[in-house]
Design an enzyme around this catalytic site. Structure first.
Site, PDB file in Angstrom:
ATOM      1  N   THR A  27       0.882  -1.171   0.000  1.00 46.50           N
ATOM      2  CA  THR A  27       0.000   0.000   0.000  1.00 46.50           C
ATOM      3  C   THR A  27       0.919   1.220   0.000  1.00 46.50           C
ATOM      4  O   THR A  27       2.129   1.080   0.139  1.00 46.50           O
ATOM      5  CB  THR A  27      -0.857   0.046   1.282  1.00 46.50           C
ATOM      6  N   ALA A  60       3.443  -1.558   5.118  1.00 48.99           N
ATOM      7  CA  ALA A  60       2.750  -0.411   5.720  1.00 48.99           C
ATOM      8  C   ALA A  60       3.713   0.778   5.662  1.00 48.99           C
ATOM      9  O   ALA A  60       4.802   0.727   6.254  1.00 48.99           O
ATOM     10  CB  ALA A  60       2.391  -0.730   7.158  1.00 48.99           C
ATOM     11  N   VAL A  86       7.686  -2.786   7.239  1.00 47.42           N
ATOM     12  CA  VAL A  86       7.641  -1.320   7.328  1.00 47.42           C
ATOM     13  C   VAL A  86       8.226  -0.731   6.040  1.00 47.42           C
ATOM     14  O   VAL A  86       9.348  -1.049   5.645  1.00 47.42           O
ATOM     15  CB  VAL A  86       8.430  -0.817   8.566  1.00 47.42           C
ATOM     16  N   LYS A  87       7.402   0.119   5.398  1.00 44.76           N
ATOM     17  CA  LYS A  87       7.811   0.690   4.112  1.00 44.76           C
ATOM     18  C   LYS A  87       8.378   2.090   4.356  1.00 44.76           C
ATOM     19  O   LYS A  87       7.716   2.955   4.942  1.00 44.76           O
ATOM     20  CB  LYS A  87       6.584   0.742   3.199  1.00 44.76           C
ATOM     21  N   ILE A  88       9.617   2.288   3.895  1.00 45.13           N
ATOM     22  CA  ILE A  88      10.382   3.506   4.199  1.00 45.13           C
ATOM     23  C   ILE A  88      10.853   4.134   2.888  1.00 45.13           C
ATOM     24  O   ILE A  88      11.384   3.427   2.028  1.00 45.13           O
ATOM     25  CB  ILE A  88      11.657   3.134   5.005  1.00 45.13           C
TER      26      ILE A  88
END
Ligand code: E4P
Length: 215
Positions: A27, A60, A86-88
């Site tokens: 997402t 996310a 965790v999307k960074i």
């Protein structure tokens, strides 16, 4: 190659999961906004809802751009569910955050990758995935699939285990091209996944078989 679906739409995620070939979900803040999901608590709840539909990884994305903010948001996302990645974003503070999460055993997806150098730095920081955006590169007359091939070659040269997650996929041929050059994952709209199933000769062949079965 793994198939992820690139949406925050629960109905589409369910449809892809029921097909039986889904390995995860990505997402981003734009996709969450498209579904009308606003506010930290609603966003967290939505991620848990997604995790309860699929069996694979769910990326996310943090919205902070400073190190402390990314750590705070990412730690909170990681606590929600074991499937969360965790999307960074690929910025300097993001690289430091990826290093932090990797040292804590929290998986990360480094997003907004547009060059092999960015992918190499993210991998060195310990990213579990790098997300090159191939459609957006194609939009500016740069070969997105060639970038996937370059990153594949570099990662293979050094035995780097970070997965190459081809993102910004626009059509089924992008998926095939990424598979040919060795992307580990393609994150796609549902329409692109469903388009892989279609062939006019399948439809006409089936129609003929059904007609003959009645003779
Ligand atoms: C990746 O994780 C992104 O969410 C996505 O693939 C971006 O795609 P777009 O270029 O179609 O917005």
């Amino acid at each position: 190659m793994k198939f992820f679906i690139d949406t925050a739409n629960l109905a589409q995620i369910k449809e892809a999961q029921e097909l039986g070939v889904l390995d995860g979900v990505t997402t981003n803040p734009s996709l969450m906004a498209k579904e009308g999901i606003k506010g930290e608590e609603n966003i967290k709840k939505h991620y848990v809802d997604i995790c309860n539909i699929v069996t694979g990884d769910v990326s996310a994305e943090v919205i902070s751009t400073d190190y402390e903010g990314m750590i705070r948001e990412g730690d909170a996302f990681a606590k929600l569910h074991p499937q969360i990645v965790v999307k960074i974003p690929m910025i300097k503070e993001g690289v430091k955050a990826i290093k932090y999460f990797s040292s804590k055993g929290i998986r990360t997806n480094c997003t907004l990758i547009f060059s092999a150098g960015q992918a190499l730095v993210a991998a060195k920081a310990g990213a579990s995935f790098v997300s090159p955006f191939i459609g957006r590169l194609d939009d500016v007359c740069t070969d997105g699939v060639e970038l996937i091939a370059d990153i594949r070659q570099i990662f293979d040269n050094y035995g780097i285990r970070t997965e190459i997650l081809a993102a910004s996929i626009r059509h089924p041929m992008h998926i095939i091209q990424c598979a040919k050059v060795g992307a580990d994952v393609a994150t796609c709209p549902l329409s692109a996944i469903l388009a892989l199933l279609k062939h006019p000769l399948t439809d006409s062949g089936l129609a003929q078989f059904l007609a003959d079965s009645k003779k």
